[in-house]
Design a protein around this motif. Structure first.
Motif, PDB file in Angstrom:
ATOM      1  N   LYS A 122       0.840  -1.210   0.000  1.00  0.00           N
ATOM      2  CA  LYS A 122       0.000   0.000   0.000  1.00  0.00           C
ATOM      3  C   LYS A 122       0.870   1.254   0.000  1.00  0.00           C
ATOM      4  N   GLU A 169       2.884   1.795  -3.250  1.00  0.00           N
ATOM      5  CA  GLU A 169       2.039   2.327  -4.311  1.00  0.00           C
ATOM      6  C   GLU A 169       1.947   3.848  -4.243  1.00  0.00           C
ATOM      7  N   PHE A 170       1.972   4.422  -3.040  1.00  0.00           N
ATOM      8  CA  PHE A 170       1.968   5.882  -2.925  1.00  0.00           C
ATOM      9  C   PHE A 170       3.183   6.480  -3.636  1.00  0.00           C
ATOM     10  N   GLU A 174       5.010   5.009  -5.968  1.00  0.00           N
ATOM     11  CA  GLU A 174       4.878   4.715  -7.391  1.00  0.00           C
ATOM     12  C   GLU A 174       4.000   5.773  -8.067  1.00  0.00           C
ATOM     13  N   ASN A 175       2.967   6.186  -7.375  1.00  0.00           N
ATOM     14  CA  ASN A 175       2.050   7.171  -7.954  1.00  0.00           C
ATOM     15  C   ASN A 175       2.718   8.529  -8.116  1.00  0.00           C
ATOM     16  N   PHE A 176       3.590   8.896  -7.178  1.00  0.00           N
ATOM     17  CA  PHE A 176       4.346  10.140  -7.332  1.00  0.00           C
ATOM     18  C   PHE A 176       5.191  10.091  -8.603  1.00  0.00           C
ATOM     19  N   ARG A 189       4.573   8.281 -11.288  1.00  0.00           N
ATOM     20  CA  ARG A 189       3.689   8.347 -12.452  1.00  0.00           C
ATOM     21  C   ARG A 189       3.388   9.793 -12.834  1.00  0.00           C
ATOM     22  N   LYS A 190       3.244  10.631 -11.825  1.00  0.00           N
ATOM     23  CA  LYS A 190       2.849  12.018 -12.065  1.00  0.00           C
ATOM     24  C   LYS A 190       4.043  12.942 -12.318  1.00  0.00           C
ATOM     25  N   SER A 191       5.235  12.459 -12.076  1.00  0.00           N
ATOM     26  CA  SER A 191       6.419  13.303 -12.205  1.00  0.00           C
ATOM     27  C   SER A 191       6.804  13.485 -13.669  1.00  0.00           C
ATOM     28  N   PHE A 200       6.262  -2.805  -8.718  1.00  0.00           N
ATOM     29  CA  PHE A 200       6.405  -1.348  -8.764  1.00  0.00           C
ATOM     30  C   PHE A 200       7.563  -0.974  -9.684  1.00  0.00           C
TER      31      PHE A 200
END
Length: 225
Positions: free
Chosen positions: A145, A148-149, A151-153, A155-157, A199
């Motif tokens: 969990k 994933e936080f 990983e999401n950063f 994705r948006k970078s 990830f």
């Protein structure tokens, strides 16, 4: 400009292992901040405690002036970052994002730290069966969990670095060594060494970070110590 020079370096005290000292060593090396990498043994550690040189009774600490010690690895990284450009001093939003990433790293590893250092946190009576159940929950649910936080950063970078900075920030210097520690074989019973396979952006971040010329130069000398 940093007040530290080759003749008057920042002094870093930590054990002769990567641990919480490695992010600081790497940040100083990458940022060309003169520092003395003082590797402390058990006897020296106890002596520093008895002399009151450890504000929180633990390492790492830095000595910023004779007899003036600062503890806590995230605080030390911010200090180093301000002297090296790895932590912004004039962009408060980016600084806050980096701070949040450092706090998230603590959140992610809290359960694992408690399960490793049970006596330190008051859980010395926990049974081996209970510990095994905790590690299973960490491996199957908790750590994924939190990973994933991050990983999401990524994705948006737009830059490939966690906080969207042009170069790595202290967030990478903290997280990458910790992820290496997380996946070191034989260190954490019940935690899969392949936990990062889900990830790919985090795995790519580790590779990118470790292939920075300054980081490769550091490890060419220190051989991952």
């Amino acid at each position: 400009m940093s007040a530290f020079t080759a003749e008057n370096p920042l002094k870093l005290y930590y054990f002769d292992l990567p641990g919480k000292g490695e992010p600081i060593r790497l940040a100083c090396s990458y940022g060309n901040l003169p520092f003395s990498d003082i590797r402390v043994n058990g006897e020296q550690f106890q002596e520093m405690k008895s002399l009151g040189e450890l504000p929180y009774g633990q390492l790492p600490v830095i000595e910023v002036a004779p007899g003036k010690f600062v503890g806590q690895s995230a605080a030390i990284l911010r200090f180093v970052g301000k002297h090296t450009g790895l932590y912004p001093t004039d962009d408060h939003v980016t600084a806050a994002v980096i701070d949040s990433l450092l706090d998230q790293e603590v959140d992610m590893f809290t359960g694992l730290s408690v399960s490793r250092y049970r006596g330190r946190f008051g859980f010395e009576t926990i049974s081996e069966e209970c510990l095994a159940n905790v590690r299973k929950a960490l491996n199957d649910e908790v750590l994924p969990k939190h990973l994933e936080f991050f990983e999401n950063f990524l994705r948006k970078s737009h830059t490939g670095w966690l906080a969207g900075t042009a170069e790595p920030s202290i967030a990478e210097f903290m997280l990458v060594p910790r992820l290496q520690w997380l996946t070191t074989p034989g260190v954490h019973d019940g935690i899969s060494t392949e936990i990062l396979d889900a990830f790919p952006l985090l795995k790519g971040l580790i590779d990118r970070f470790l292939n920075l010329p300054q980081i490769k130069a550091y490890y060419s000398v220190h051989h991952g110590k």
